[in-house]
Design a protein around this motif. Structure first.
Motif, PDB file in Angstrom:
ATOM      1  N   ASP A 106       0.841  -1.194   0.000  1.00 26.55           N
ATOM      2  CA  ASP A 106       0.000   0.000   0.000  1.00 26.55           C
ATOM      3  C   ASP A 106       0.879   1.248   0.000  1.00 26.55           C
ATOM      4  O   ASP A 106       2.040   1.206   0.402  1.00 26.55           O
ATOM      5  CB  ASP A 106      -0.900  -0.004   1.237  1.00 26.55           C
ATOM      6  CG  ASP A 106      -2.103   0.906   1.105  1.00 26.55           C
ATOM      7  OD1 ASP A 106      -2.312   1.453   0.002  1.00 26.55           O
ATOM      8  OD2 ASP A 106      -2.829   1.073   2.096  1.00 26.55           O
ATOM      9  N   GLN A 108       0.314   5.267   1.289  1.00 27.08           N
ATOM     10  CA  GLN A 108      -0.615   6.136   2.006  1.00 27.08           C
ATOM     11  C   GLN A 108       0.099   7.359   2.553  1.00 27.08           C
ATOM     12  O   GLN A 108       1.325   7.413   2.565  1.00 27.08           O
ATOM     13  CB  GLN A 108      -1.244   5.400   3.190  1.00 27.08           C
ATOM     14  CG  GLN A 108      -2.155   4.277   2.850  1.00 27.08           C
ATOM     15  CD  GLN A 108      -2.736   3.636   4.098  1.00 27.08           C
ATOM     16  OE1 GLN A 108      -2.503   4.084   5.212  1.00 27.08           O
ATOM     17  NE2 GLN A 108      -3.486   2.572   3.905  1.00 27.08           N
ATOM     18  N   GLU A 110       0.773   9.322   6.001  1.00 23.53           N
ATOM     19  CA  GLU A 110       0.798   9.011   7.427  1.00 23.53           C
ATOM     20  C   GLU A 110       1.215  10.263   8.178  1.00 23.53           C
ATOM     21  O   GLU A 110       2.194  10.920   7.810  1.00 23.53           O
ATOM     22  CB  GLU A 110       1.780   7.874   7.680  1.00 23.53           C
ATOM     23  CG  GLU A 110       1.743   7.346   9.090  1.00 23.53           C
ATOM     24  CD  GLU A 110       2.648   6.143   9.252  1.00 23.53           C
ATOM     25  OE1 GLU A 110       3.880   6.345   9.384  1.00 23.53           O
ATOM     26  OE2 GLU A 110       2.126   5.023   9.232  1.00 23.53           O
ATOM     27  N   TYR A 122       2.166  15.483   7.036  1.00 24.04           N
ATOM     28  CA  TYR A 122       2.051  14.109   6.569  1.00 24.04           C
ATOM     29  C   TYR A 122       3.248  13.730   5.724  1.00 24.04           C
ATOM     30  O   TYR A 122       3.833  14.555   5.047  1.00 24.04           O
ATOM     31  CB  TYR A 122       0.774  13.933   5.733  1.00 24.04           C
ATOM     32  CG  TYR A 122      -0.493  14.108   6.527  1.00 24.04           C
ATOM     33  CD1 TYR A 122      -1.022  13.048   7.247  1.00 24.04           C
ATOM     34  CD2 TYR A 122      -1.155  15.326   6.554  1.00 24.04           C
ATOM     35  CE1 TYR A 122      -2.187  13.200   7.981  1.00 24.04           C
ATOM     36  CE2 TYR A 122      -2.312  15.484   7.279  1.00 24.04           C
ATOM     37  CZ  TYR A 122      -2.821  14.412   7.996  1.00 24.04           C
ATOM     38  OH  TYR A 122      -3.969  14.572   8.721  1.00 24.04           O
ATOM     39  N   VAL A 124       4.547  10.735   2.813  1.00 25.41           N
ATOM     40  CA  VAL A 124       4.160   9.668   1.898  1.00 25.41           C
ATOM     41  C   VAL A 124       4.906   8.419   2.353  1.00 25.41           C
ATOM     42  O   VAL A 124       6.123   8.440   2.518  1.00 25.41           O
ATOM     43  CB  VAL A 124       4.533  10.021   0.445  1.00 25.41           C
ATOM     44  CG1 VAL A 124       4.165   8.882  -0.483  1.00 25.41           C
ATOM     45  CG2 VAL A 124       3.843  11.314   0.014  1.00 25.41           C
ATOM     46  N   ILE A 148      -1.186  14.179  -1.526  1.00 30.28           N
ATOM     47  CA  ILE A 148      -2.252  13.266  -1.942  1.00 30.28           C
ATOM     48  C   ILE A 148      -2.133  12.984  -3.439  1.00 30.28           C
ATOM     49  O   ILE A 148      -2.311  11.842  -3.876  1.00 30.28           O
ATOM     50  CB  ILE A 148      -3.638  13.852  -1.586  1.00 30.28           C
ATOM     51  CG1 ILE A 148      -3.842  13.816  -0.072  1.00 30.28           C
ATOM     52  CG2 ILE A 148      -4.755  13.085  -2.286  1.00 30.28           C
ATOM     53  CD1 ILE A 148      -5.072  14.543   0.401  1.00 30.28           C
ATOM     54  N   VAL A 151       0.656  10.501  -3.857  1.00 32.95           N
ATOM     55  CA  VAL A 151       0.190   9.164  -3.456  1.00 32.95           C
ATOM     56  C   VAL A 151      -0.658   8.548  -4.554  1.00 32.95           C
ATOM     57  O   VAL A 151      -0.494   7.374  -4.904  1.00 32.95           O
ATOM     58  CB  VAL A 151      -0.587   9.235  -2.120  1.00 32.95           C
ATOM     59  CG1 VAL A 151      -1.343   7.940  -1.854  1.00 32.95           C
ATOM     60  CG2 VAL A 151       0.351   9.534  -0.973  1.00 32.95           C
ATOM     61  N   ASN A 152      -1.567   9.330  -5.125  1.00 32.74           N
ATOM     62  CA  ASN A 152      -2.440   8.801  -6.176  1.00 32.74           C
ATOM     63  C   ASN A 152      -1.662   8.455  -7.449  1.00 32.74           C
ATOM     64  O   ASN A 152      -1.987   7.479  -8.127  1.00 32.74           O
ATOM     65  CB  ASN A 152      -3.578   9.762  -6.467  1.00 32.74           C
ATOM     66  CG  ASN A 152      -4.634   9.728  -5.381  1.00 32.74           C
ATOM     67  OD1 ASN A 152      -4.829   8.707  -4.727  1.00 32.74           O
ATOM     68  ND2 ASN A 152      -5.307  10.846  -5.183  1.00 32.74           N
ATOM     69  N   ARG A 155       0.045   5.201  -6.632  1.00 33.77           N
ATOM     70  CA  ARG A 155      -0.944   4.120  -6.596  1.00 33.77           C
ATOM     71  C   ARG A 155      -1.415   3.764  -8.000  1.00 33.77           C
ATOM     72  O   ARG A 155      -1.613   2.589  -8.315  1.00 33.77           O
ATOM     73  CB  ARG A 155      -2.120   4.507  -5.702  1.00 33.77           C
ATOM     74  CG  ARG A 155      -1.752   4.589  -4.229  1.00 33.77           C
ATOM     75  CD  ARG A 155      -2.939   5.008  -3.406  1.00 33.77           C
ATOM     76  NE  ARG A 155      -3.935   3.952  -3.329  1.00 33.77           N
ATOM     77  CZ  ARG A 155      -3.905   2.943  -2.474  1.00 33.77           C
ATOM     78  NH1 ARG A 155      -2.903   2.856  -1.616  1.00 33.77           N
ATOM     79  NH2 ARG A 155      -4.854   2.030  -2.465  1.00 33.77           N
ATOM     80  N   LYS A 163      -6.836   6.726  -3.602  1.00 36.01           N
ATOM     81  CA  LYS A 163      -7.371   7.121  -2.280  1.00 36.01           C
ATOM     82  C   LYS A 163      -8.148   8.404  -2.407  1.00 36.01           C
ATOM     83  O   LYS A 163      -7.778   9.314  -3.073  1.00 36.01           O
ATOM     84  CB  LYS A 163      -6.254   7.305  -1.270  1.00 36.01           C
ATOM     85  CG  LYS A 163      -5.620   6.023  -0.813  1.00 36.01           C
ATOM     86  CD  LYS A 163      -6.436   5.414   0.258  1.00 36.01           C
ATOM     87  CE  LYS A 163      -5.765   4.153   0.758  1.00 36.01           C
ATOM     88  NZ  LYS A 163      -6.467   3.506   1.798  1.00 36.01           N
TER      89      LYS A 163
END
Length: 163
Positions: A106, A108, A110, A122, A124, A148, A151-152, A155, A163
């Motif tokens: 995964d 995310q 954090e 946050y 990654v 974000i 992260v995307n 992913r 996410k």
């Protein structure tokens, strides 16, 4: 982190802490120069025992900032080789870490602070098998929306749901 290269088989992200470099440059070059100019115009300041030490202190602080937080972070995902390579390059050398893409379970965000509000910072994080987490440490505060997006993108590249 910025996307340097994005193809079907490669994804390369890089973080260059320009703000840290500018701050360290101000500490190493500008502040000692200004202090020496002030000392030249006001020679009585050199009779204060700690004033001649100030330029040296600021140079040391600037170098410490460069060593601790001024490194370039590169993260390369390669599907043909089947691995992710993390490179952290700083003044003291380069640290390279490699993991298999099959190990990544995964990706995310954090929280790395106790704040639970919008001011929380946050990181990654790549979650690997055997409950191992690999944070992509970025010392310069980026907005959470940028993180974000990163992260995307990761992913999407790894064929994980967004996410």
């Amino acid at each position: 982190m910025k996307i340097v290269e994005k193809t079907a088989t490669k994804l390369t992200l890089q973080h260059r802490p320009a703000g840290v470099w500018i701050a360290a440059g101000v500490f190493v070059l500008v502040i000692p120069f200004v202090l020496l100019l002030i000392g030249q115009n006001n020679t009585w300041l050199f009779y204060i025992w700690w004033f001649p030490l100030l330029p040296v202190v600021f140079v040391i602080l600037g170098l410490l900032v460069l060593i601790l937080a001024g490194g370039v972070i590169s993260c390369g995902f390669d599907k043909t080789l089947g691995k992710v390579t993390l490179k952290r390059r700083g003044l003291l050398g380069m640290k390279v870490t490699e993991h298999s893409l099959k190990e990544i379970v995964d990706v995310q965000l954090e929280s790395n602070s106790w704040n639970s509000d919008d001011n929380a910072n946050y990181d990654v994080v790549l979650f690997l098998r055997q409950s191992k987490a690999v944070p992509l440490k970025v010392y310069q505060t980026s907005s959470s929306t940028e993180k974000i997006k990163v992260v995307n993108v990761i992913r999407e590249f790894l064929c994980l749901p967004p996410k």
